[in-house]
Design a protein around this motif. Structure first.
Motif: not given
Length: 479
Positions: A46, A50, A79, A86, A88
């Motif tokens: 993640r 990002k 998100a 998840t 964001s």
């Protein structure tokens, strides 16, 4: 990307080392180590995503060509559910100075649409799993951490566009005999029948059809327990007109096989009118009644008597294609049945079925034909997902799911259909913006020539990586 990896090297690796040490010292199960590592590794995934997205967004904010046509409105946080959980991230909302069109450019470039809540990888996982299990389980397995609802999975199934990939043939295959086997499944629909009062509450059914073409048994790959068909190709789904199904089959045979070399095409099935219709579509074809349904009616006619001799007489009549003997045996069966009217009716129905399909019985007894496996294939291909469990389907659900199952049986990848549909949908909006920007850039190419000489290191001095090529492409699109 470097920041996220550097942070992981400084802090994440330490946590992993500690977990490995505890795993060894405490003698835990392998599953404990897997679950312990999963959280750190998914967080790394993640963080990388990002950083990549926010770096791309920052590039758009500083892009000189972008400044000529797009103005910054604000920065938004969003998100989206990915396989890693998840994600964001922040991205900039831009407005086109000429037409007022507003977009998050980084989302458009990476294929995230304004109302997307899950990424394409999650959709692929969900659809792939849904073809084999329930919508609920597919939602649970779509991502490793979170899950999506069964309603969301169903909506994804209903909206997919399944197109069988074109088969490329260098040279048509030369075989003398082809087998085409066919059957249908009976799937309960959610809607209840209201056509007749005496059928009130009765569920409607829908019958997805299955046809598969093969060259007989592949003895090299088969064993005593399992027979493998040679060069098998599947067709099927819900068809209002069976002619469309047979058209697909005939086109496949014509493209794949040398029809002049081909001697016979055996169409095996239960004698349903739509199956017999195939004889009109496939040249050199002959209908053969499959053994499964034939033996089912033999059992209906003889099991209640518990008389091995009369059962053998009936079987001999069928094996020899002796219609006279068959008639005599059925007469004897009815005499021995007595006054049981319901059973006599079932026996006469069995006799009628056999005589109506006599041509398909004769050809089987006179030639060495591979046994039909259509009933077993329907169970394996369709029934295990569509009708073996007590459930009600929507018509659209059966249509899409049956096509998806066929697609996967033919070796198709869910990734290909999801990404093809996604790219098709994005192409229109991308092309509209791209054409306008290219046209404007051509008009002002001399004036803004210096703008192309970007000082971005990864563009000019970096290795020719995927990121290098993608940023070069983005420059031409985002302008």
């Amino acid at each position: 990307m470097y920041n996220s990896i550097q942070h992981f090297n400084e802090f994440g690796v330490k946590r992993i080392k500690k977990k490995i040490k505890n795993f060894i010292e405490e003698g835990k199960d392998l599953a404990d180590l897997v679950l312990g590592l999963k959280e750190d590794l998914f967080k790394l995934g993640r963080d990388i995503l990002k950083e990549v997205l926010e770096d791309m967004d920052e590039y758009f904010r500083n892009c000189e060509i972008r400044k000529q046509y797009w103005e910054i409105i604000r920065k938004d946080k969003t998100a989206i559910l990915t396989t890693f959980g998840t994600l964001s991230y922040n991205r900039t909302y831009f407005k086109h100075k000429e037409n007022g069109n507003r977009q998050h450019l980084v989302d458009r470039i990476v294929g995230v649409e304004p109302h997307d809540r899950v990424s394409a990888d999650v959709v692929i996982n969900a659809i792939d799993e849904a073809a084999d299990s329930s919508y609920r389980k597919a939602g649970e397995k779509a991502t490793y951490i979170d899950e999506i609802s069964k309603q969301a999975v169903m909506n994804k199934i209903h909206n997919i566009e399944i197109v069988e990939p074109e088969i490329k043939v260098d040279k048509k295959r030369e075989v003398k005999i082809l087998y085409v086997e066919a059957d249908e499944d009976h799937v309960a629909l959610q809607q209840k029948s209201i056509l007749r009062q005496n059928e009130k509450g009765k569920r409607n059914t829908i019958m997805p059809k299955l046809v598969y073409v093969h060259e007989g048994i592949d003895f090299e790959k088969s064993n005593k327990k399992r027979k493998v068909l040679k060069n098998v190709r599947y067709f099927g789904g819900v068809y209002n007109n069976s002619e469309n199904l047979w058209l697909e089959v005939s086109e496949y045979i014509y493209k794949q096989y040398d029809v002049d070399f081909l001697e016979t095409v055996y169409i095996l099935g239960d004698g349903a009118s739509w199956i017999r219709q195939g004889v009109n579509w496939l040249s050199k074809s002959k209908f053969v009644l499959d053994r499964y349904h034939l033996q089912k009616y033999v059992r209906v006619a003889t099991t209640h008597l518990n008389d091995e001799a009369i059962s053998q007489d009936l079987q001999d009549a069928l094996n020899l294609s002796d219609k006279k003997k068959l008639t005599k045996v059925f007469k004897k069966i009815i005499e021995k049945t007595g006054d049981n009217e319901s059973k006599i009716k079932a026996i006469k129905n069995a006799k009628r079925y056999i005589l109506n399909n006599w041509d398909g019985i004769e050809i089987r007894s006179n030639r060495g034909i591979v046994g039909c496996s259509a009933e077993g294939h329907v169970s394996h291909v369709f029934s295990s997902r569509l009708s073996s469990r007590p459930k009600g389907w929507s018509r659209k659900g059966v249509e899409k799911m049956s096509k998806l199952i066929i697609y996967k049986k033919n070796g198709g990848k869910v990734y290909d259909i999801v990404m093809a549909q996604k790219q098709k949908k994005l192409a229109a909006s991308r092309q509209e913006i791209q054409e306008k920007l290219i046209k404007e850039l051509k008009k002002s190419s001399n004036r803004y020539e210096s703008v192309w000489n970007s000082n971005l290191t990864v563009i000019h001095k970096g290795c020719k990586t995927g990121l290098y090529k993608e940023l070069r492409r983005i420059i031409g699109i985002c302008g």
